[in-house]
Scaffold this motif. Structure first.
Motif, PDB file in Angstrom:
ATOM      1  N   LEU A  23       0.828  -1.206   0.000  1.00  0.00           N
ATOM      2  CA  LEU A  23       0.000   0.000   0.000  1.00  0.00           C
ATOM      3  C   LEU A  23       0.868   1.264   0.000  1.00  0.00           C
ATOM      4  CD1 LEU A  23      -2.929   1.098   0.229  1.00  0.00           C
ATOM      5  CD2 LEU A  23      -2.562   1.124   2.700  1.00  0.00           C
ATOM      6  N   LEU A  24       1.922   1.263   0.787  1.00  0.00           N
ATOM      7  CA  LEU A  24       2.833   2.414   0.806  1.00  0.00           C
ATOM      8  C   LEU A  24       3.532   2.602  -0.544  1.00  0.00           C
ATOM      9  CD1 LEU A  24       4.557   2.244   4.306  1.00  0.00           C
ATOM     10  CD2 LEU A  24       2.845   3.869   3.500  1.00  0.00           C
ATOM     11  N   ALA A  25       3.955   1.506  -1.156  1.00  0.00           N
ATOM     12  CA  ALA A  25       4.618   1.586  -2.461  1.00  0.00           C
ATOM     13  C   ALA A  25       3.660   2.132  -3.516  1.00  0.00           C
ATOM     14  CB  ALA A  25       5.142   0.214  -2.872  1.00  0.00           C
ATOM     15  N   ARG A  26       2.414   1.690  -3.465  1.00  0.00           N
ATOM     16  CA  ARG A  26       1.420   2.181  -4.427  1.00  0.00           C
ATOM     17  C   ARG A  26       1.138   3.672  -4.230  1.00  0.00           C
ATOM     18  NH1 ARG A  26      -4.807   0.417  -5.071  1.00  0.00           N
ATOM     19  NH2 ARG A  26      -5.137   1.393  -7.085  1.00  0.00           N
ATOM     20  N   ALA A  27       1.050   4.100  -2.966  1.00  0.00           N
ATOM     21  CA  ALA A  27       0.823   5.520  -2.675  1.00  0.00           C
ATOM     22  C   ALA A  27       2.001   6.371  -3.150  1.00  0.00           C
ATOM     23  CB  ALA A  27       0.589   5.718  -1.183  1.00  0.00           C
ATOM     24  N   ALA A  28       3.213   5.874  -2.990  1.00  0.00           N
ATOM     25  CA  ALA A  28       4.388   6.615  -3.444  1.00  0.00           C
ATOM     26  C   ALA A  28       4.409   6.728  -4.965  1.00  0.00           C
ATOM     27  CB  ALA A  28       5.659   5.935  -2.942  1.00  0.00           C
ATOM     28  N   ALA A  29       4.082   5.656  -5.660  1.00  0.00           N
ATOM     29  CA  ALA A  29       4.055   5.694  -7.126  1.00  0.00           C
ATOM     30  C   ALA A  29       2.974   6.653  -7.616  1.00  0.00           C
ATOM     31  CB  ALA A  29       3.812   4.291  -7.684  1.00  0.00           C
ATOM     32  N   ARG A  30       1.831   6.652  -6.971  1.00  0.00           N
ATOM     33  CA  ARG A  30       0.747   7.563  -7.359  1.00  0.00           C
ATOM     34  C   ARG A  30       1.135   9.010  -7.117  1.00  0.00           C
ATOM     35  NH1 ARG A  30      -5.164   7.934  -4.636  1.00  0.00           N
ATOM     36  NH2 ARG A  30      -6.157   9.109  -6.297  1.00  0.00           N
ATOM     37  N   ALA A  31       1.814   9.262  -6.010  1.00  0.00           N
ATOM     38  CA  ALA A  31       2.248  10.623  -5.702  1.00  0.00           C
ATOM     39  C   ALA A  31       3.277  11.105  -6.713  1.00  0.00           C
ATOM     40  CB  ALA A  31       2.819  10.676  -4.290  1.00  0.00           C
ATOM     41  N   ARG A  32       4.180  10.219  -7.129  1.00  0.00           N
ATOM     42  CA  ARG A  32       5.177  10.603  -8.137  1.00  0.00           C
ATOM     43  C   ARG A  32       4.503  10.942  -9.460  1.00  0.00           C
ATOM     44  NH1 ARG A  32       7.796   5.911  -7.448  1.00  0.00           N
ATOM     45  NH2 ARG A  32       8.562   5.962  -5.349  1.00  0.00           N
ATOM     46  N   ARG A  33       3.494  10.150  -9.854  1.00  0.00           N
ATOM     47  CA  ARG A  33       2.786  10.412 -11.109  1.00  0.00           C
ATOM     48  C   ARG A  33       2.076  11.756 -11.074  1.00  0.00           C
ATOM     49  NH1 ARG A  33       1.100   5.069 -10.902  1.00  0.00           N
ATOM     50  NH2 ARG A  33      -0.907   5.722 -10.067  1.00  0.00           N
ATOM     51  N   ARG A  34       1.500  12.092  -9.932  1.00  0.00           N
ATOM     52  CA  ARG A  34       0.747  13.338  -9.816  1.00  0.00           C
ATOM     53  C   ARG A  34       1.628  14.535  -9.501  1.00  0.00           C
ATOM     54  NH1 ARG A  34      -4.959  12.322  -6.896  1.00  0.00           N
ATOM     55  NH2 ARG A  34      -5.738  10.779  -8.359  1.00  0.00           N
ATOM     56  N   GLY A  35       2.886  14.303  -9.192  1.00  0.00           N
ATOM     57  CA  GLY A  35       3.793  15.402  -8.900  1.00  0.00           C
ATOM     58  C   GLY A  35       3.672  15.947  -7.494  1.00  0.00           C
ATOM     59  N   ILE A  36       3.125  15.161  -6.573  1.00  0.00           N
ATOM     60  CA  ILE A  36       2.986  15.635  -5.195  1.00  0.00           C
ATOM     61  C   ILE A  36       3.908  14.878  -4.246  1.00  0.00           C
ATOM     62  CG2 ILE A  36       0.620  16.439  -5.463  1.00  0.00           C
ATOM     63  CD1 ILE A  36      -0.298  13.858  -4.112  1.00  0.00           C
TER      64      ILE A  36
END
Length: 75
Positions: A23-36
């Protein structure tokens, strides 16, 4: 010797930890994609790599200082 109930408890615990890490890895990847990702990881940057945190802060300040483009009506 470990009873069968203890083994299931071990497997469930390991699955919970693995799920949390996924879950943490997925949240980090999503944040990188969105630029946050900077806002999410800024605390860890300050702890383990203070020079990177300072340069990131300078880049944010520089971006905020730029003058906005004039509108076509102002010309």
């Amino acid at each position: 010797m470990v009873p069968i109930d203890g083994i299931w408890l071990l497997f469930v615990s390991l699955a919970a930890v693995a799920g949390f890490l996924a879950l943490l890895a997925r949240a980090a990847a999503r944040a990188r994609r969105r630029g946050i990702s900077g806002s999410m990881m800024g605390v860890f940057d300050q702890m383990w790599h203070p020079a990177a945190a300072e340069s990131h802060l300078e880049l944010q300040l520089e971006t905020d200082r730029k003058k906005p483009l004039p509108s076509p009506d102002d010309l």
